[in-house]
Design a protein around this motif. Structure first.
Motif, PDB file in Angstrom:
ATOM      1  N   GLN A  82     128.733 -32.300   8.126  1.00 22.81           N
ATOM      2  CA  GLN A  82     127.839 -31.380   7.441  1.00 22.81           C
ATOM      3  C   GLN A  82     126.377 -31.739   7.652  1.00 22.81           C
ATOM      4  OE1 GLN A  82     130.293 -31.991   3.666  1.00 22.81           O
ATOM      5  NE2 GLN A  82     129.598 -29.873   3.462  1.00 22.81           N
ATOM      6  N   ALA A 102     133.115 -32.999   5.964  1.00 23.57           N
ATOM      7  CA  ALA A 102     134.175 -32.259   5.282  1.00 23.57           C
ATOM      8  C   ALA A 102     135.414 -32.270   6.161  1.00 23.57           C
ATOM      9  CB  ALA A 102     133.731 -30.817   5.032  1.00 23.57           C
ATOM     10  N   ASP A 112     134.868 -31.733   0.718  1.00 22.24           N
ATOM     11  CA  ASP A 112     133.597 -31.759   1.429  1.00 22.24           C
ATOM     12  C   ASP A 112     132.676 -32.726   0.696  1.00 22.24           C
ATOM     13  OD1 ASP A 112     132.984 -30.301  -0.834  1.00 22.24           O
ATOM     14  OD2 ASP A 112     132.237 -28.559   0.223  1.00 22.24           O
TER      15      ASP A 112
END
Length: 138
Positions: A82, A102, A112
């Motif tokens: 991410q 995630a 996540d």
């Protein structure tokens, strides 16, 4: 009322930009752009190899203690980084790559906002060798 700069869990890829911005704001850059780029590339590849098993052969020393035949916890298609930053870690020849990621495990549970820190040291590379090598997991 306080509003979080981070997206809610489960936001999906739409929230990744906000996570990246939060990391960048929390830890101002302190590495040369070339070093930062090399560390981010290595950190992302190392985390992906650790979580999914794909690419572990690129890191034989790092995974030397991993038992052969252990199935990776996360499917390649259901894993994403991410956000990531690379920063010095107390000395110019030491760095840490902070990654937020995630994934969906083999049991189908998705999470996540997982956080991993990977530590690297600078070497005196020869032609074609990496300038930064990962330190063993502790």
């Amino acid at each position: 009322m306080s509003v979080s700069a981070l997206p809610p869990h489960g936001e999906g890829a739409a929230g990744d930009r906000a996570i990246q911005q939060a990391l960048d704001s929390a830890w101002p850059a302190d590495l040369d752009a070339v070093d930062e780029r090399q560390l981010l590339t290595a950190g992302r590849a190392l985390l992906r190899a650790d979580a999914t098993g794909v690419g572990r052969d690129q890191w034989p020393n790092y995974f030397a203690d991993s038992p052969l035949g252990v199935a990776p916890a996360f499917a390649t298609a259901r894993f994403r980084i991410q956000a990531a930053i690379a920063r010095q870690e107390g000395a110019p020849d030491r760095a840490v790559v902070h990654l937020v990621w995630a994934g969906t495990d083999r049991g189908g549970t998705h999470t996540d906002g997982r956080i991993s820190d990977l530590h690297f040291t600078r070497t005196n590379p020869k032609e074609g060798e990496p300038a930064w090598i990962p330190q063993p997991r502790t």
